[in-house]
Design an enzyme around this catalytic site. Structure first.
Site, short mmCIF file in Angstrom:
data_model
loop_
_atom_site.label_atom_id
_atom_site.label_comp_id
_atom_site.label_asym_id
_atom_site.label_seq_id
_atom_site.Cartn_x
_atom_site.Cartn_y
_atom_site.Cartn_z
CB THR A 158 26.98 53.31 37.54
OG1 THR A 158 26.53 51.95 37.61
CG2 THR A 158 27.82 53.61 38.76
CD GLU A 208 31.75 47.58 33.64
OE1 GLU A 208 32.86 47.34 33.13
OE2 GLU A 208 31.59 48.32 34.63
CB THR A 237 25.57 38.40 30.77
OG1 THR A 237 25.67 37.88 29.44
CG2 THR A 237 24.48 39.47 30.83
#
Length: 418
Positions: free
Chosen positions: A189, A397, A399
């Site tokens: 990200t 971040e 599962t």
């Protein structure tokens, strides 16, 4: 000015905030309530008007909301998680205030919440473990919005399993001083627009975190990924080809990177839980409004007992989800670096709830809920955007299956669960 603001269509019949009527924050500190009020006012004014465009346009560097990012920095939002000595607000309950900030941003745009989550919680929180010099060079600039941060653990073949046996990004000592990095990270990200990345590497049989400038020779960022949702959250691969890293750019101690990464990701999971609550609350509010307005067979949809009972269940679940993330954040503020099982419970429960309520919301809106944009009048409905955005929250971040494993370990012990 961001060009997308020119095409904004105001939301149809903005709904009443049901949270103010149903959720009583009886054990939330006063300073946190002040943060919620401040961030909500900011988000209502600056995020809501452009949220649909941010969530609907194709991913590209040109579409990153730079103006909004700068506004968040100017409003002090990036300072909320941090101590006074690095330029933060120095709050007594910074983790809780940060989670509340993420919830309020996600209410209008999960893309914006994700950008801030990675910028502040992941990159910023990891840098709290860095030397004073690194904090001065990177963390202070991050808080002021002068630098955009990113955080990289995931690789093409390593994500849930962060181990030296699977990770292929390697840090080796350079005989001439410092280190050299080679490897590739994925789904990172902010990568297309970031100024630096906090990078997890294998190093002499262990793992080490380093800070790498994105304009350093040998760093190459791929094109932004095209995703189902969260279109405003830009992700891309980062390639490292013989990239030099100064020894001073090591975060913490060499070989201690995995602990820093896991602690950071635990904080991030509380943030993702809060974003799940924000999305769930938003769909809930829009759904209540729609049920009261839409008529069928001579009465409003809200008069059908099916929807009365369904929304009563969802109201209770939102209450539980918010309380879970609040408790996890408070425990972190009390000094628990790994506040389990609450952090895992909050992340799993809240993000699954967001998906469940999003499906309800699309069903309540019917065909309108399935439209990205109605050709007849260019109208659009927030439930469709959240329906696309919420799924990733169950994956990134950590599962939700991993969160259940963390909870199970609290029950049975690692010697049983593995």
């Amino acid at each position: 000015m961001d060009t997308h603001t020119q095409h904004y269509l105001p939301p149809i019949d903005a709904p009443e905030r049901q949270q103010d009527r149903l959720f009583h924050e009886t054990f939330v500190p006063a300073e946190t309530l002040e943060v919620r009020a401040k961030v909500r006012a900011f988000a209502d004014r600056y995020v809501a008007p452009i949220a649909w465009e941010i969530g609907s346009r194709a991913e590209s560097k040109e579409h990153f909301p730079h103006e909004l990012f700068s506004r968040m920095a100017e409003a002090g939002l990036f300072r909320i998680p941090f101590a006074l000595d690095v330029g933060g607000l120095g709050l007594q309950y910074p983790a809780l205030a940060t989670a509340v900030m993420i919830e309020e941003l996600a209410y209008h745009s999960n893309s914006i919440a994700a950008i801030v989550d990675v910028h502040c919680i992941l990159a910023g929180h990891a840098l709290e473990n860095a030397s004073e010099d690194l904090r001065a060079r990177y963390l202070r600039a991050l808080l002021a919005g002068r630098k955009i941060g990113s955080f990289a653990t995931t690789e093409p073949d390593a994500s849930t399993d962060l181990s030296v046996n699977t990770m292929q990004t390697v840090l080796v000592a350079n005989p001439r001083g410092g280190y050299v990095v080679n490897g590739r990270k994925r789904f990172i990200t902010n990568a297309p627009v970031a100024d630096f990345v906090v990078l997890l590497c294998t190093h002499e049989g262990r793992m080490t975190e380093v800070v790498v400038d994105m304009d350093a020779p040998g760093v190459r960022v791929g094109k932004p990924d095209r995703k189902t949702g969260n279109h405003g959250q830009l992700t891309a691969d980062i390639h490292f080809n013989d990239v030099h890293v100064d020894a001073d750019n090591v975060v913490g101690e060499p070989g201690n990177g995995l602990k820093i990464a896991l602690q950071t990701l635990t904080y991030g999971r509380i943030g993702i839980a809060a974003s799940g609550v924000g999305m769930a609350q938003s769909v809930f509010d829009h759904s209540v409004h729609r049920l009261k307005q839409r008529r069928a067979f001579g009465k409003t949809l809200a008069q059908f007992q099916h929807w009365q009972f369904k929304l009563a269940e969802r109201a209770t679940e939102i209450e539980n989800a918010r309380n879970l993330y609040v408790k996890a954040a408070l425990r972190m503020d009390q000094g628990h670096a790994f506040p389990e099982p609450e952090a895992a419970m909050a992340k799993w429960y809240a993000t699954q709830l967001a998906g469940d309520i999003a499906r309800d919301g699309v069903q309540i809106f019917g065909g309108y809920g399935f439209m990205k944009e109605l050709a007849a009048d260019q109208s659009h409905y927030h439930v469709e955007e959240i329906y696309r955005d919420c799924k990733i929250a169950e994956i990134y971040e950590g599962t939700n299956e991993i969160q259940k494993l963390v909870i199970a370990r609290s029950l049975f012990g690692k010697e049983v669960t593995g």
